[in-house]
Every structure is written in C-alpha cells, then in structure tokens.
Design a protein around this motif. Structure first.
Motif, mmCIF file in Angstrom:
data_model
loop_
_atom_site.group_PDB
_atom_site.id
_atom_site.type_symbol
_atom_site.label_atom_id
_atom_site.label_comp_id
_atom_site.label_asym_id
_atom_site.label_seq_id
_atom_site.Cartn_x
_atom_site.Cartn_y
_atom_site.Cartn_z
ATOM 1 N N HIS A 89 0.770 -1.320 0.001
ATOM 2 C CA HIS A 89 0.032 0.088 0.026
ATOM 3 C C HIS A 89 1.070 1.354 0.149
ATOM 4 C CE1 HIS A 89 -4.071 -1.869 0.961
ATOM 5 N NE2 HIS A 89 -3.129 -2.852 0.935
ATOM 6 N N PHE A 90 2.067 1.137 0.031
ATOM 7 C CA PHE A 90 2.885 2.231 0.186
ATOM 8 C C PHE A 90 3.867 2.410 -1.264
ATOM 9 C CE2 PHE A 90 2.430 1.015 4.214
ATOM 10 C CZ PHE A 90 2.821 2.027 5.256
ATOM 11 N N GLU A 91 3.866 4.025 -1.418
ATOM 12 C CA GLU A 91 4.607 4.287 -2.596
ATOM 13 C C GLU A 91 5.571 5.534 -2.190
ATOM 14 O OE1 GLU A 91 3.363 6.509 -6.689
ATOM 15 O OE2 GLU A 91 2.118 4.652 -6.135
ATOM 16 N N TYR A 92 6.567 5.909 -3.192
ATOM 17 C CA TYR A 92 7.586 6.998 -2.578
ATOM 18 C C TYR A 92 7.749 7.911 -3.818
ATOM 19 C CZ TYR A 92 11.614 9.037 -0.613
ATOM 20 O OH TYR A 92 12.543 10.104 -0.119
ATOM 21 N N VAL A 93 7.798 8.775 -3.446
ATOM 22 C CA VAL A 93 8.170 10.286 -4.450
ATOM 23 C C VAL A 93 9.267 11.043 -3.723
ATOM 24 C CG1 VAL A 93 7.388 12.059 -5.757
ATOM 25 C CG2 VAL A 93 6.068 10.245 -5.735
ATOM 26 N N ALA A 94 10.373 11.176 -4.317
ATOM 27 C CA ALA A 94 11.305 12.189 -3.685
ATOM 28 C C ALA A 94 10.843 13.817 -4.009
ATOM 29 C CB ALA A 94 12.687 11.845 -4.438
ATOM 30 N N HIS A 95 11.100 14.489 -2.996
ATOM 31 C CA HIS A 95 10.444 15.832 -3.144
ATOM 32 C C HIS A 95 10.955 16.977 -2.255
ATOM 33 C CE1 HIS A 95 7.283 18.689 -3.023
ATOM 34 N NE2 HIS A 95 6.920 18.467 -1.705
ATOM 35 N N ASP A 96 11.417 17.942 -2.902
ATOM 36 C CA ASP A 96 11.617 19.335 -2.108
ATOM 37 C C ASP A 96 10.482 20.155 -1.822
ATOM 38 O OD1 ASP A 96 13.051 21.501 -1.463
ATOM 39 O OD2 ASP A 96 14.142 22.050 -3.186
ATOM 40 N N VAL A 97 10.347 20.217 -0.602
ATOM 41 C CA VAL A 97 8.921 20.886 -0.196
ATOM 42 C C VAL A 97 9.064 22.493 -0.491
ATOM 43 C CG1 VAL A 97 8.477 19.123 1.705
ATOM 44 C CG2 VAL A 97 9.805 21.245 2.009
ATOM 45 N N THR A 98 10.324 23.015 -0.921
ATOM 46 C CA THR A 98 10.168 24.319 -1.327
ATOM 47 C C THR A 98 10.188 24.719 -2.735
ATOM 48 O OG1 THR A 98 12.700 24.282 -1.551
ATOM 49 C CG2 THR A 98 11.858 24.737 0.748
ATOM 50 N N ASP A 99 10.124 23.468 -3.420
ATOM 51 C CA ASP A 99 9.805 23.656 -4.819
ATOM 52 C C ASP A 99 8.545 23.158 -5.332
ATOM 53 O OD1 ASP A 99 10.103 23.483 -7.760
ATOM 54 O OD2 ASP A 99 12.149 22.351 -7.767
ATOM 55 N N GLN A 100 7.706 24.282 -5.837
ATOM 56 C CA GLN A 100 6.517 24.136 -6.260
ATOM 57 C C GLN A 100 6.276 23.436 -7.172
ATOM 58 O OE1 GLN A 100 4.489 28.082 -6.967
ATOM 59 N NE2 GLN A 100 4.592 28.563 -4.979
ATOM 60 N N HIS A 123 7.456 20.411 -7.746
ATOM 61 C CA HIS A 123 7.500 19.110 -7.264
ATOM 62 C C HIS A 123 6.325 18.770 -6.610
ATOM 63 C CE1 HIS A 123 12.240 18.277 -6.446
ATOM 64 N NE2 HIS A 123 11.998 18.941 -7.665
ATOM 65 N N TYR A 124 5.497 19.475 -6.392
ATOM 66 C CA TYR A 124 4.157 19.099 -5.833
ATOM 67 C C TYR A 124 3.200 18.571 -6.967
ATOM 68 C CZ TYR A 124 5.104 21.391 -1.253
ATOM 69 O OH TYR A 124 5.561 21.779 -0.256
ATOM 70 N N SER A 125 3.282 18.824 -8.103
ATOM 71 C CA SER A 125 2.651 18.195 -9.626
ATOM 72 C C SER A 125 2.722 16.526 -9.188
ATOM 73 C CB SER A 125 2.835 18.797 -10.510
ATOM 74 O OG SER A 125 4.254 18.360 -10.945
ATOM 75 N N ALA A 126 3.993 16.099 -8.909
ATOM 76 C CA ALA A 126 4.269 14.745 -8.694
ATOM 77 C C ALA A 126 3.756 14.070 -7.612
ATOM 78 C CB ALA A 126 6.004 14.517 -8.744
ATOM 79 N N LEU A 127 3.570 14.999 -6.616
ATOM 80 C CA LEU A 127 2.945 14.351 -5.440
ATOM 81 C C LEU A 127 1.450 14.147 -5.792
ATOM 82 C CD1 LEU A 127 4.324 16.383 -2.192
ATOM 83 C CD2 LEU A 127 5.078 14.165 -3.253
ATOM 84 N N ASN A 128 0.786 15.146 -6.467
ATOM 85 C CA ASN A 128 -0.621 15.166 -6.845
ATOM 86 C C ASN A 128 -0.880 13.981 -7.438
ATOM 87 O OD1 ASN A 128 -3.170 16.154 -6.757
ATOM 88 N ND2 ASN A 128 -2.758 17.865 -8.158
ATOM 89 N N ASP A 129 -0.139 13.714 -8.467
ATOM 90 C CA ASP A 129 -0.239 12.750 -9.373
ATOM 91 C C ASP A 129 -0.193 11.359 -8.586
ATOM 92 O OD1 ASP A 129 -0.439 14.241 -11.734
ATOM 93 O OD2 ASP A 129 1.404 14.161 -12.285
ATOM 94 N N SER A 173 -1.997 25.646 -3.000
ATOM 95 C CA SER A 173 -2.255 26.342 -4.390
ATOM 96 C C SER A 173 -1.591 25.247 -5.471
ATOM 97 C CB SER A 173 -0.855 27.351 -4.180
ATOM 98 O OG SER A 173 0.347 26.555 -3.922
ATOM 99 N N GLN A 174 -1.229 24.069 -5.170
ATOM 100 C CA GLN A 174 -0.912 23.287 -6.104
ATOM 101 C C GLN A 174 -1.704 21.918 -6.318
ATOM 102 O OE1 GLN A 174 1.751 23.932 -8.035
ATOM 103 N NE2 GLN A 174 2.017 25.744 -6.799
ATOM 104 N N GLY A 175 -2.944 22.278 -5.663
ATOM 105 C CA GLY A 175 -4.088 21.312 -6.048
ATOM 106 C C GLY A 175 -4.256 20.049 -5.233
ATOM 107 N N LEU A 176 -3.513 20.017 -4.182
ATOM 108 C CA LEU A 176 -3.525 18.547 -3.669
ATOM 109 C C LEU A 176 -4.898 18.367 -2.738
ATOM 110 C CD1 LEU A 176 -0.376 18.928 -4.237
ATOM 111 C CD2 LEU A 176 0.221 17.569 -2.452
ATOM 112 N N ILE A 177 -5.726 19.332 -2.509
ATOM 113 C CA ILE A 177 -6.838 19.307 -1.650
ATOM 114 C C ILE A 177 -7.727 18.528 -2.372
ATOM 115 C CG2 ILE A 177 -8.615 20.628 -0.603
ATOM 116 C CD1 ILE A 177 -6.356 20.740 0.982
ATOM 117 N N SER A 178 -8.510 17.555 -1.668
ATOM 118 C CA SER A 178 -9.608 16.557 -2.471
ATOM 119 C C SER A 178 -11.000 17.388 -2.457
ATOM 120 C CB SER A 178 -9.713 15.465 -1.855
ATOM 121 O OG SER A 178 -10.737 14.705 -2.201
#
Length: 491
Positions: free
Chosen positions: A79-90, A92-98, A133-138
């Motif tokens: 049930h786990f998945e991983y995405v490397a991410h820099d929280v200060t780089d906007q 990168h949030y698109s990859a989290l969203n996907d 701002s990057q649309g991660l809210i459901s």
C-alpha cells in the motif's frame, strides 16, 4: 466490530526517525486490528533519493519487531509508494498530486486525504500553502492536516504559523499532535473525574491542597542535542505536554464528552491560568542544567551543545488559577533530563482533617498523613489512593495505606500505543485528544513570560547531579509554601 477507515496518507519526512519508529508501526497495528484493510494508501516523501522499493523495505524493517508473517508485512507494504520531493519547490508538488490521485484510484479511497508533517517545523506553513495552491486538496472527501510539535517558538511565531495553516485548512481539519494525549492514563483523567461522584465532588479548593505533576527522564540529550539546545525543557515539555495535562486536571465538566465540548472547557481553564509578571515568574519558576556526575558529561560538554550554553535541562514551577474552583490551590510541575528514573505521575494532595482527633490521646508525634490520589502514567499504568487506617496491634496508632489498581500484563497488551490511537482519531475526525489553536496560544502566552526572563538572566549552571530529582531550588519552591514533593528520593 471495528470500522474500516478509508484514506490516503501523505507523509512529509517519510524517511525520518519518527516515521520509522512510531508512525509506520502504528499504522501496521491499525492494519492488524482491522481499522485499515484494503482501501488505504501511503505516499512517502522526503529529500532522500529513494525508490518505492527502498521505501517499502524501510517500512517492512520498521515493523519487523512486531508479530507478523512475511506475507502480512509484504501485503501491508504493497500500500506504500514513494516520491522524492523538495518541499520548497512548487514544481515538485505536481508529482505528489499525481501519486496521490493514483493511490486514491487504486485503493478506492473516496478522496479522503491525511497530510502528516513529521519534519522541521519551519517548513510547516510553506507545505500547507503549497498543498492548497498546487491542488492537492480533495474536492470529494475529507482533508486533514496532522502536525508534530513544536508549534512555534513563542506566541508570535505560533500565531504566524497558525495563520499560514488556516489559510489552507479550517481549524477542525488541523490536528496538532501531542503524543502524551494518546497515553492511556492521561485519557483516564476524565474517566476518574467525571465518572466518579466520590472524586469529582472533592475536586476543588475546599478539599484539595495542591496538585503535583512530574515528567521525569533518566537519559540526557543523547543525539538530540542540536534540537534540544534551541528548545530546552520549558519549550520541549512544559508548553505542550504539561500544559495539556494541567488543562484536563483543571477544566470544568463538559456538557458532553465530545471534542468540541471538551475543548471549550480546556480553553476556559487555560484562560483563568494566571500569567505572571517578570517578578512573579522569578519567584515561582526555577531551572536547572545537569552536571557530569559519576560518568558522562556536563550538558555543556555534550556533542552538539555550544560552549557555555545556558539552555535548561530541568524546569520546576508553581502555577495558579484565578477561578472559583481552584483559587488558592497551587499546581506544582517539574520535568528534566538525567533525573533519578523515567516516569510520569500526577499526585493530587488532599487537605488534612481540620482536627486530628487521634493526636491528643496517643500523645505521639505521628500525625495523620494527607490523602493522595496518584495517577501513574508511565512506565506502569494505574492509580492509587493513600488513606489513613489503624495500625494492627495493641493501642491506637494510624498509618497510611494504599488502595491501588494497576493494569496487568494482559491488559497492557490491549492498550494502543499513543500514535496508533491518535492516528485513528485523526482518520475519524475526532480532535478530543489534539491541541486546539486557543489552547496552544494560551500556553505560549504563559510560557513566554518565563522564557523572556531567563533570556536576560545569567544562571549558575550546572546545578544538579544526574540521578537526583533536580536542583535544590526545586524542593525549596515547595518548602517555601510549607509543602514537599510527594515523590522524593530516599535519603
């Protein structure tokens, strides 16, 4: 019957120590008990350049000490998945969203999302703003934000952080976690008080002389020195854990046992807590810093601690409430590192009878002991009531005896770990055992006065030896009032 929870978790700081020691094992226990089944997913993210397979291996390693089969661990990790991410780089949030959308679709999570921030607090506000701002809210499920302490460094920084969080999430969507509120005996405070007329009827200044709270740690700063030296015992323990315990001890009975009603009463209690002047703070609070003792180092010589640091590793203080129930009753607190043992306990000391009818006929120096209700939080869980009874034998002498209850080993196995309990509550939307912004704000306003005073004073450190219960000034704080700590080391 256990209710299955359906959600996608996103852990910021997924490769950190807290996640591996507490968060993943707690999720796994919820999974074993059926609170999580098939319809949940976990997205881990951090700066670490990991693959999903590496992440799954770390998750399986984190639960290796728990009872499970290889097949069960493998199924859980699926049930786990991983995405490397820099929280200060906007970007990168698109990859989290996907990734979140993919997990939601795969596990049919109905848009339920829990964002868990277990990383440096200076990123909390930025992450919350980018989540929005990057649309991660459901749009079709719930959205909840769980954040670790510390919540700010003082009232002003805490308010700034809260303003950033509430620009994305509503207050009822924010879960400020304090693992002490997940402990079994802390949650028993309400049961003892409001479920027992014999106790609640005496829970006031007419019958209670003083209340004592001790959070004792036997270890030093260990590898946390870099964090601890910027925090200290006042910020690390008093502002959150101790203030939350005090609010439960001092609050009035809520209308109903709901998160909204409990929070109302806790806030009312903290509003009546007397905020000291600088002079009062100097009189009612003491601090300490441990020395090397027989082995080890002075705090100032620990790795990662700046030379000549005045950071406190011990705090003791007296708190007063200006309300009808508690006027004149001091609440004494103490917490510190490298003390005699590791334990947490609450001692409620009742007033002695106005007249000791046994003193005159026995012509003895022995006096009646005060009744004390002790709530043992850890390592053992239970409570004890000290009462006076006649000693066996000829004559008439009295002695204190204990009426006690402690959870046995079998009962202890059924008790959820604090993080297990609190993560379940967050999924359920139950914020009873999480700190509201108002509680945090009042706690900071009280603590800030003491912190500002200590910032301009030059203490005489070190001033207590490891293995003791802190500096002598801690005992003198109570002796000045004609009292003493219930728990004390045998001389």
């Amino acid at each position: 019957m256990t209710k299955e929870n359906i959600a996608i978790f996103t852990f910021f700081g997924a490769t950190g120590d807290l996640a591996k020691r507490k968060l993943y094992p707690s999720l796994f226990k919820l999974y074993q008990k059926g609170y999580l089944k098939e319809r949940f997913g976990v997205l881990g993210t951090s700066r670490a350049d990991w693959s999903t397979d590496q992440f799954k291996d770390a998750v399986k390693e984190s639960i290796s000490g728990l009872e499970n089969s290889a097949a069960e661990a493998e199924k859980f990790a699926s049930h786990f998945e991983y995405v490397a991410h820099d929280v200060t780089d906007q970007a990168h949030y698109s990859a989290l969203n996907d990734a979140i959308k993919g997990l939601d679709e795969k596990f049919e999570a109905q848009g339920n999302r829990v964002f868990y921030l277990s990383m440096a607090p200076n990123f909390f506000g930025e992450i919350a703003l980018n989540i929005k701002s990057q649309g991660l809210i459901s749009d079709n499920g719930y959205n909840r934000l769980v954040i670790e302490k510390p919540f700010g460094r003082d009232y002003e920084s805490a308010k700034k952080l809260n303003d950033e969080l509430t620009s994305t999430f509503n207050e009822d969507q924010i879960f400020r976690i304090d693992h002490y509120l997940g402990k079994e005996m802390i949650q028993n405070i309400e049961a003892l008080r409001f479920g027992n007329t014999i106790i609640e009827s005496l829970w006031n200044n007419r019958y209670i002389d003083n209340v004592q709270i001790t959070l004792s740690e036997s270890l030093g700063v260990e590898e946390r020195a870099s964090y601890y030296d910027t925090s200290g015992a006042l910020r690390d323990m008093v502002q959150n854990h101790i203030m939350q315990i005090i609010s439960q001890l001092a609050m009035e009975q809520p209308v109903a046992f709901t998160d909204a009603d409990v929070r109302v009463e806790k806030v009312k209690a903290l509003r009546s807590l007397r905020v000291y002047s600088a002079v009062e703070a100097a009189s009612n609070f003491v601090r300490g810093q441990y020395s090397a003792g027989e082995t080890g180092n002075d705090y100032r010589d620990e790795d990662g601690v700046p030379e000549g640091s005045n950071n406190e590793t011990f705090v003791a203080g007296k708190l007063l409430f200006d309300n009808y129930r508690w006027s004149g009753v001091p609440f004494y607190i103490r917490t510190g590192k490298k003390l005699a043992d590791k334990f947490t306990r609450i001692d409620v000391v009742f007033k002695k009878p106005l007249i000791d009818i046994f003193a005159f006929p026995q012509q003895s120096d022995a006096a009646l002991s005060a009744n004390v209700l002790t709530i043992y939080v850890e390592p053992k869980s239970g409570f004890a009531l000290t009462v006076n009874a006649k000693s066996a034998g000829q004559g008439f002498e009295t002695e204190p005896v204990n009426l006690d209850f402690f959870q046995d080993a079998e009962s202890e196995k059924e008790v959820p770990e604090p993080y297990e309990r609190l993560m379940h509550d967050a999924m359920e939307g139950n914020s009873t055992n999480f700190a509201s912004w108002s509680e945090v704000a009042y706690a900071w306003k009280f603590v800030d006065v003491i912190r500002r005073l200590w910032n301009i004073e030059d203490p005489q450190f070190p001033n207590y030896r490891p293995g003791t219960m802190g500096p002598k000034a801690s005992d003198e704080l109570l002796e000045r009032d004609g009292r003493s700590w219930v728990y004390k080391l045998e001389k």
